[in-house]
Design a protein around this motif. Structure first.
Motif, PDB file in Angstrom:
ATOM      1  N   GLY A   1     -16.337 -30.908 -13.046  1.00  0.00           N
ATOM      2  CA  GLY A   1     -15.313 -29.910 -13.324  1.00  0.00           C
ATOM      3  C   GLY A   1     -15.459 -29.201 -14.654  1.00  0.00           C
ATOM      4  O   GLY A   1     -16.558 -28.803 -15.063  1.00  0.00           O
ATOM      5  N   ILE A   2     -14.338 -29.046 -15.349  1.00  0.00           N
ATOM      6  CA  ILE A   2     -14.321 -28.337 -16.624  1.00  0.00           C
ATOM      7  C   ILE A   2     -15.195 -29.030 -17.653  1.00  0.00           C
ATOM      8  O   ILE A   2     -15.891 -28.374 -18.436  1.00  0.00           O
ATOM      9  CB  ILE A   2     -12.871 -28.200 -17.133  1.00  0.00           C
ATOM     10  CG1 ILE A   2     -12.079 -27.245 -16.230  1.00  0.00           C
ATOM     11  CG2 ILE A   2     -12.838 -27.703 -18.577  1.00  0.00           C
ATOM     12  CD1 ILE A   2     -10.590 -27.205 -16.526  1.00  0.00           C
ATOM     13  N   GLY A   3     -15.192 -30.351 -17.674  1.00  0.00           N
ATOM     14  CA  GLY A   3     -16.009 -31.079 -18.651  1.00  0.00           C
ATOM     15  C   GLY A   3     -17.486 -30.806 -18.485  1.00  0.00           C
ATOM     16  O   GLY A   3     -18.200 -30.537 -19.467  1.00  0.00           O
ATOM     17  N   ALA A   4     -17.971 -30.865 -17.242  1.00  0.00           N
ATOM     18  CA  ALA A   4     -19.388 -30.607 -16.989  1.00  0.00           C
ATOM     19  C   ALA A   4     -19.741 -29.146 -17.282  1.00  0.00           C
ATOM     20  O   ALA A   4     -20.794 -28.857 -17.872  1.00  0.00           O
ATOM     21  CB  ALA A   4     -19.734 -30.958 -15.544  1.00  0.00           C
ATOM     22  N   ALA A   5     -18.875 -28.220 -16.870  1.00  0.00           N
ATOM     23  CA  ALA A   5     -19.128 -26.798 -17.142  1.00  0.00           C
ATOM     24  C   ALA A   5     -19.153 -26.525 -18.636  1.00  0.00           C
ATOM     25  O   ALA A   5     -19.972 -25.725 -19.129  1.00  0.00           O
ATOM     26  CB  ALA A   5     -18.056 -25.947 -16.468  1.00  0.00           C
TER      27      ALA A   5
ATOM     28  N   SER B   1     -16.453 -22.680 -14.939  1.00  0.00           N
ATOM     29  CA  SER B   1     -17.231 -21.979 -15.974  1.00  0.00           C
ATOM     30  C   SER B   1     -16.369 -20.990 -16.759  1.00  0.00           C
ATOM     31  O   SER B   1     -16.654 -20.706 -17.922  1.00  0.00           O
ATOM     32  CB  SER B   1     -18.422 -21.258 -15.345  1.00  0.00           C
ATOM     33  OG  SER B   1     -17.980 -20.336 -14.361  1.00  0.00           O
ATOM     34  N   ALA B   2     -15.312 -20.456 -16.138  1.00  0.00           N
ATOM     35  CA  ALA B   2     -14.433 -19.524 -16.853  1.00  0.00           C
ATOM     36  C   ALA B   2     -13.695 -20.242 -17.973  1.00  0.00           C
ATOM     37  O   ALA B   2     -13.521 -19.700 -19.073  1.00  0.00           O
ATOM     38  CB  ALA B   2     -13.442 -18.900 -15.882  1.00  0.00           C
ATOM     39  N   VAL B   3     -13.250 -21.458 -17.719  1.00  0.00           N
ATOM     40  CA  VAL B   3     -12.590 -22.251 -18.751  1.00  0.00           C
ATOM     41  C   VAL B   3     -13.596 -22.642 -19.828  1.00  0.00           C
ATOM     42  O   VAL B   3     -13.288 -22.632 -21.025  1.00  0.00           O
ATOM     43  CB  VAL B   3     -11.918 -23.492 -18.136  1.00  0.00           C
ATOM     44  CG1 VAL B   3     -11.150 -24.269 -19.200  1.00  0.00           C
ATOM     45  CG2 VAL B   3     -10.990 -23.092 -16.994  1.00  0.00           C
TER      46      VAL B   3
ATOM     47  N   SER C   1     -21.250 -13.952 -11.727  1.00  0.00           N
ATOM     48  CA  SER C   1     -22.102 -15.063 -12.138  1.00  0.00           C
ATOM     49  C   SER C   1     -21.301 -16.125 -12.861  1.00  0.00           C
ATOM     50  O   SER C   1     -20.398 -15.823 -13.636  1.00  0.00           O
ATOM     51  CB  SER C   1     -23.213 -14.544 -13.066  1.00  0.00           C
ATOM     52  OG  SER C   1     -23.948 -15.631 -13.605  1.00  0.00           O
ATOM     53  N   THR C   2     -21.634 -17.388 -12.559  1.00  0.00           N
ATOM     54  CA  THR C   2     -21.003 -18.502 -13.261  1.00  0.00           C
ATOM     55  C   THR C   2     -21.998 -19.222 -14.158  1.00  0.00           C
ATOM     56  O   THR C   2     -21.729 -20.321 -14.630  1.00  0.00           O
ATOM     57  CB  THR C   2     -20.394 -19.506 -12.268  1.00  0.00           C
ATOM     58  OG1 THR C   2     -21.436 -20.014 -11.413  1.00  0.00           O
ATOM     59  CG2 THR C   2     -19.321 -18.847 -11.415  1.00  0.00           C
ATOM     60  N   GLU C   3     -23.157 -18.618 -14.376  1.00  0.00           N
ATOM     61  CA  GLU C   3     -24.144 -19.215 -15.257  1.00  0.00           C
ATOM     62  C   GLU C   3     -23.670 -19.147 -16.703  1.00  0.00           C
ATOM     63  O   GLU C   3     -23.052 -18.157 -17.113  1.00  0.00           O
ATOM     64  CB  GLU C   3     -25.495 -18.494 -15.132  1.00  0.00           C
ATOM     65  CG  GLU C   3     -26.171 -18.697 -13.786  1.00  0.00           C
ATOM     66  CD  GLU C   3     -26.498 -20.139 -13.521  1.00  0.00           C
ATOM     67  OE1 GLU C   3     -27.013 -20.808 -14.442  1.00  0.00           O
ATOM     68  OE2 GLU C   3     -26.223 -20.614 -12.415  1.00  0.00           O
ATOM     69  N   PRO C   4     -23.957 -20.198 -17.505  1.00  0.00           N
ATOM     70  CA  PRO C   4     -23.576 -20.168 -18.923  1.00  0.00           C
ATOM     71  C   PRO C   4     -24.183 -18.972 -19.628  1.00  0.00           C
ATOM     72  O   PRO C   4     -25.344 -18.621 -19.403  1.00  0.00           O
ATOM     73  CB  PRO C   4     -24.134 -21.487 -19.467  1.00  0.00           C
ATOM     74  CG  PRO C   4     -24.269 -22.374 -18.283  1.00  0.00           C
ATOM     75  CD  PRO C   4     -24.615 -21.456 -17.137  1.00  0.00           C
TER      76      PRO C   4
ATOM     77  N   LEU D   1     -21.796 -25.081 -23.715  1.00  0.00           N
ATOM     78  CA  LEU D   1     -22.000 -25.316 -25.139  1.00  0.00           C
ATOM     79  C   LEU D   1     -23.446 -25.694 -25.446  1.00  0.00           C
ATOM     80  O   LEU D   1     -23.964 -25.357 -26.514  1.00  0.00           O
ATOM     81  CB  LEU D   1     -21.032 -26.378 -25.648  1.00  0.00           C
ATOM     82  CG  LEU D   1     -19.544 -25.990 -25.570  1.00  0.00           C
ATOM     83  CD1 LEU D   1     -18.679 -27.059 -26.214  1.00  0.00           C
ATOM     84  CD2 LEU D   1     -19.283 -24.632 -26.217  1.00  0.00           C
ATOM     85  N   ALA D   2     -24.105 -26.372 -24.517  1.00  0.00           N
ATOM     86  CA  ALA D   2     -25.537 -26.634 -24.700  1.00  0.00           C
ATOM     87  C   ALA D   2     -26.314 -25.322 -24.665  1.00  0.00           C
ATOM     88  O   ALA D   2     -27.233 -25.103 -25.470  1.00  0.00           O
ATOM     89  CB  ALA D   2     -26.038 -27.590 -23.630  1.00  0.00           C
TER      90      ALA D   2
END
Length: 250
Positions: A24-28, A221-223, A2-5, A33-34
């Motif tokens: 990318g990383i910024g959006a993930a 999402s891993a980053v 899963s890549t869900e937060p 964090l939200a």
């Protein structure tokens, strides 16, 4: 996988500013964090992408605002930071994520692309520090999370200039960490990651090198989870650097 937060349940909500947040990383990182319960402030050049991401975060119950941002413009970055402080009362975390990666061999002499990488990857980072550091100094606390790369540690063909900019990001972050005792500094060095960075490669040799290199890649999402971990630590714990890359090798 899963890549869900996945929420890390921070002890308190923080105001987190993220550059390069449209993909990318910024959006993930914004999503993660939200989901962790933080207020996220998003900046990037593509405002329509920011607006769509903000709607997604709000629909999931998160707190978010956004504005267009050009990190190569120092005054624009300063306004981004000061607007967030005025709106939310403080700036707890500055995620300097914006970056470009138009790879090519040096013999291709793509000076415009070299200068663009320096402007975004190095000057953009410095502009983020210059804008947020006085605010954090006044608060007597804060946290910089600066995105470097595995390219800050290993140089590969077609990536000389990109790696140089990311080594600069690593060196600037380490210098900042040593200079500011009451402000945390974390350098994140991802290995190859699923993102739109490779879309900026116009050189055919560089594009093919990256196509092969990206056969095994981390999800963004891993980053984001690595950033979440650093942000969630108690105020007296500074995670200096995280290197994160795929388990599989080429």
């Amino acid at each position: 996988m899963s890549t869900e937060p996945t929420s890390t349940r921070p002890t308190s909500s923080k105001t987190v500013l993220i550059t390069g947040a449209s993909s990318g990383i910024g959006a993930a990182t914004a999503r993660q964090l939200a989901a962790d319960g933080h207020t996220v402030v998003l900046g990037a050049r593509r405002e329509e992408r920011l607006a769509a991401l903000a709607r997604e975060i709000r629909a999931d119950g998160g707190t978010v605002s956004h504005r267009p941002l050009d990190v190569t413009d120092a005054s624009d970055v300063e306004s981004f930071v000061l607007d967030a402080r005025e709106r939310y009362g403080r700036v707890d975390v500055m995620v300097n994520n914006a970056g470009v990666m138009p790879l090519s061999k040096l013999e291709a002499l793509r000076l415009d692309e070299w200068n663009r990488m320096i402007d975004v990857n190095v000057r953009g980072l410095l502009h983020g520090i210059a804008a947020a550091l006085p605010v954090m100094r006044a608060q007597r606390c804060g946290h910089f999370v600066n995105l470097a790369s595995i390219g800050a540690h290993v140089v590969s063909p077609t990536a000389s200039v990109y790696c140089a900019t990311k080594y600069a990001a690593w060196a600037i972050s380490e210098g900042l960490r040593q200079e500011v005792g009451d402000i945390r500094v974390t350098t994140i060095s991802p290995g190859v990651t699923e993102s739109e960075l490779a879309d900026s490669i116009t050189d055919p040799v560089g594009k093919e090198e990256m196509r092969v290199y990206r056969r095994i890649a981390l999800p963004a999402s891993a980053v984001a989870r690595a950033i979440s971990y650093a942000v969630a630590q108690p105020d007296d714990v500074d995670v200096n650097e995280i290197v994160v890359r795929p388990v599989a090798t080429m």
